[in-house]
Design a protein around this motif. Structure first.
Motif, PDB file in Angstrom:
ATOM      1  N   UNK A   1      49.327  46.577  36.865  1.00  0.00           N
ATOM      2  CA  UNK A   1      47.826  46.934  36.363  1.00  0.00           C
ATOM      3  C   UNK A   1      47.794  46.050  34.967  1.00  0.00           C
ATOM      4  N   UNK A   2      46.877  45.129  35.337  1.00  0.00           N
ATOM      5  CA  UNK A   2      46.634  44.355  33.929  1.00  0.00           C
ATOM      6  C   UNK A   2      45.187  44.459  33.836  1.00  0.00           C
ATOM      7  N   UNK A   3      44.438  44.790  34.582  1.00  0.00           N
ATOM      8  CA  UNK A   3      42.832  44.984  34.289  1.00  0.00           C
ATOM      9  C   UNK A   3      42.975  46.495  33.974  1.00  0.00           C
ATOM     10  N   UNK A   4      41.621  46.833  32.892  1.00  0.00           N
ATOM     11  CA  UNK A   4      41.389  47.880  32.331  1.00  0.00           C
ATOM     12  C   UNK A   4      42.686  48.180  31.117  1.00  0.00           C
TER      13      UNK A   4
ATOM     14  N   UNK B   1      44.161  40.742  42.829  1.00  0.00           N
ATOM     15  CA  UNK B   1      43.627  39.378  42.091  1.00  0.00           C
ATOM     16  C   UNK B   1      44.621  38.419  42.120  1.00  0.00           C
ATOM     17  N   UNK B   2      44.240  37.290  41.827  1.00  0.00           N
ATOM     18  CA  UNK B   2      44.938  36.075  41.955  1.00  0.00           C
ATOM     19  C   UNK B   2      46.528  36.172  41.103  1.00  0.00           C
TER      20      UNK B   2
ATOM     21  N   UNK C   1      40.782  37.428  38.161  1.00  0.00           N
ATOM     22  CA  UNK C   1      42.211  37.248  38.005  1.00  0.00           C
ATOM     23  C   UNK C   1      42.877  38.216  37.979  1.00  0.00           C
ATOM     24  N   UNK C   2      42.631  39.475  37.144  1.00  0.00           N
ATOM     25  CA  UNK C   2      43.575  40.455  36.685  1.00  0.00           C
ATOM     26  C   UNK C   2      43.521  41.581  37.557  1.00  0.00           C
ATOM     27  N   UNK C   3      42.585  41.743  38.815  1.00  0.00           N
ATOM     28  CA  UNK C   3      42.641  43.023  39.462  1.00  0.00           C
ATOM     29  C   UNK C   3      43.568  43.355  40.622  1.00  0.00           C
TER      30      UNK C   3
END
Lengths: 280, 264
Positions: free
Chosen positions: A134-137, A117-118, A112-114
């Protein structure tokens, strides 16, 4: 019952005692263990660097707990207000995701978050053209993952006291002139504290010692206590320090459980008061 | 609680819809992607089973799945036996210390990472070669606690006088267990076993620490973890869908057994 107790003693009590003992030894120069007594490892836990990781873990676990409890309580409340025959079905489907693999549920959030991603796709679809966010990490991703993974349990824990609630209590409160909010705050909420406490403790304890979620959603450098313990055992090769960290984790867990027992005791005292009041 | 205003009722349904969307969208996306020809979340390029086919040809995943099956079956068998006996032992004598309760409860709440490093230290201190057998030893620890708690819940309403009646009528302890106790608790024993099986299939951290070096004893969760760390590959979506289907089926079955039992 003897074989089971032997099994638990040999493969849980003894190994845990060993870790406790390990925490008081010194790390050898080449990574082994030097058998001299020391308190250094526990001192190191309070070193600003590591104390900071403890605080950060507590903050993340605390935030995740708060969010999970608010969402979980609202969901449990809504389920308990649904028509009776629907309630078991709703509850079943609320808990179902909990029974799928933890790694996979966490992985779903990477999808979802990359950056491609979605969520980025959705933003683009709505006409967003800038850099993918940038949501992932991030810390937020870790918190989202924890909330997602443990929410079903909170719903389950909060539903139990809500479903047993005597509707006449709330009615009485309303008849006596209390507003809906006052009724909730003074009647419903206190009676459901044990469920909230059980759910909160569960989320907090599992979150603060979590290793998988920070490793996968927080990225390679993101560290919570669980990751720190992992590093000491598998990469830094400082087992005594890792053992001391693990023991601190157990200490935190015991403290939280004691607080829960206390809260439950108080709540049951209040519950007796409340139901006594309703009878009279 | 029937006299809620329509507005309140709408709000409650809205809350439920949002929560269910939050719970199910991530999983649904994963399942949908596993059937996506292109395999990427960027675009839907048609329905395809090719990721499932390529999964079937991935020997690393197949051997990991076999390892997981061995660990789960053996540890479930041992845990079911020991956990059931423990439950009967504890429930038969009403009075037992808090220490015993704590000992049985501990495996369910102790952080995975702590039990994992404790067992790693223990096994390496004993100079034990680690592999599937050490994972099994470790998994029995928490599995037996869960089996025990499921069976104990059933025994709470068990009428012990029928056990006495059976012995009074001359049945041996084994016969009494086989003909009286077991039939009553069997659904709970099976439910506990299914729970243990699922927990073992899904367990990652403890297996990771007690598997030892080398790839020979890699379990499915360890394999999945390695793949996820490496990045998103469409094969994981297919694998994830299968694993989810298996564990959800096993647990739904377990719950049905438990419910059918309490309904009686």
């Amino acid at each position: 019952m003897a074989p089971a107790l032997v099994w638990l003693t040999a493969l849980m009590v003894v190994p845990c005692a060993l870790v406790l003992a390990l925490a008081f030894f010194r790390r050898g120069i080449y990574g082994g263990i030097e058998y001299t007594f020391t308190l250094e490892n526990f001192g190191l836990v309070f070193d600003p660097l590591y104390a900071g990781i403890f605080l950060k873990s507590a903050r993340i676990a605390g935030t995740a707990t708060l969010i999970a409890v608010v969402i979980g309580y609202a969901a449990a409340y809504a389920i308990s207000a649904a028509p009776c025959r629907l309630q078991p079905v709703l509850l079943f489907f609320a808990v179902l995701p909990f029974w799928s693999n933890y790694l996979i549920r966490t992985y779903a959030w990477i999808v979802l978050l990359n950056r491609e991603g979605l969520i980025t796709q959705l933003l683009r679809w709505f006409g967003y053209t800038g850099e993918p966010p940038s949501m992932l990490y991030t810390e937020g991703a870790v918190i989202a993952g924890l909330v997602y993974n443990y929410l079903p349990f909170v719903i389950l824990a909060c539903y139990a006291p809500l479903s047993r609630l005597n509707p006449e209590l709330a009615e009485a409160s309303r008849d006596l002139g209390a507003s809906a909010i006052t009724t909730f705050r003074r009647v419903i909420l206190p009676l459901t504290v044990p469920g909230i406490a059980a759910g909160a403790v569960f989320v907090f304890v599992l979150s603060i010692g979590n290793f998988v979620t920070p490793a996968l959603l927080g990225g390679g450098r993101f560290q919570m206590i669980g990751n720190l313990v992992y590093d000491q055992f598998l990469t830094a090769n400082d087992w005594p320090f890792g053992a001391a960290l693990a023991m601190m984790l157990i200490a935190i867990m015991l403290l939280v459980l004691m607080a829960q027992a206390l809260a439950a005791d108080r709540a049951s005292g209040r519950a007796i008061e409340a139901s006594g009041g309703a009878d009279g | 609680m029937a006299e809620r205003s329509p507005a309140t009722r709408r709000t409650l349904w809205l809350v439920l819809s949002l929560v269910f969307a939050f719970l199910y969208i991530p999983i649904a996306v994963l399942v949908a992607l596993s059937f996506n020809e292109g395999g990427l979340p960027t675009a839907w390029s048609g329905f395809s089973l090719k990721w499932y086919v390529s999964l079937a040809g991935n020997s690393a995943i197949l051997s990991a799945a076999l390892n997981t099956l061995i660990v789960a079956l053996v540890s479930t068998a041992i845990a079911t036996l020991l956990g059931t006996l423990l439950a009967i032992g504890v429930e038969m004598r009403r009075h037992h210390g808090k220490g015993l309760e704590a000992l049985i409860f501990a495996p369910m709440i102790i952080p995975d990472i702590v039990l994992a490093i404790a067992l790693l230290s223990f096994f390496s201190m004993l100079n034990l070669t680690m592999g599937l057998h050490t994972i099994i030893l470790a998994h029995v620890v928490f599995n037996l606690a869960f089996v025990c708690s499921v069976v104990r819940a059933r025994l709470k309403s068990f009428d012990w006088s029928i056990v006495e009646a059976s012995t009074d009528l001359g049945a041996s302890a084994v016969t009494t267990f086989r003909r009286v106790t077991l039939p009553v608790i069997l659904p709970a024993v099976i439910a506990g076993a299914l729970l243990a099986f699922t927990l073992s299939v899904d367990e990652f951290i403890i297996a990771f620490f007690t598997a030892g070096a080398g790839r020979a004893s890699t379990t499915l969760p360890m394999q999945i973890y390695a793949m996820i760390r490496f990045g998103i590959t469409p094969e994981i979506n297919a694998l994830a869908t299968i694993v989810m289907a298996v564990s959800i089926t096993a647990l739904t079955l377990s719950q049905q057994l438990n419910r059918g039992m309490t309904g009686q």
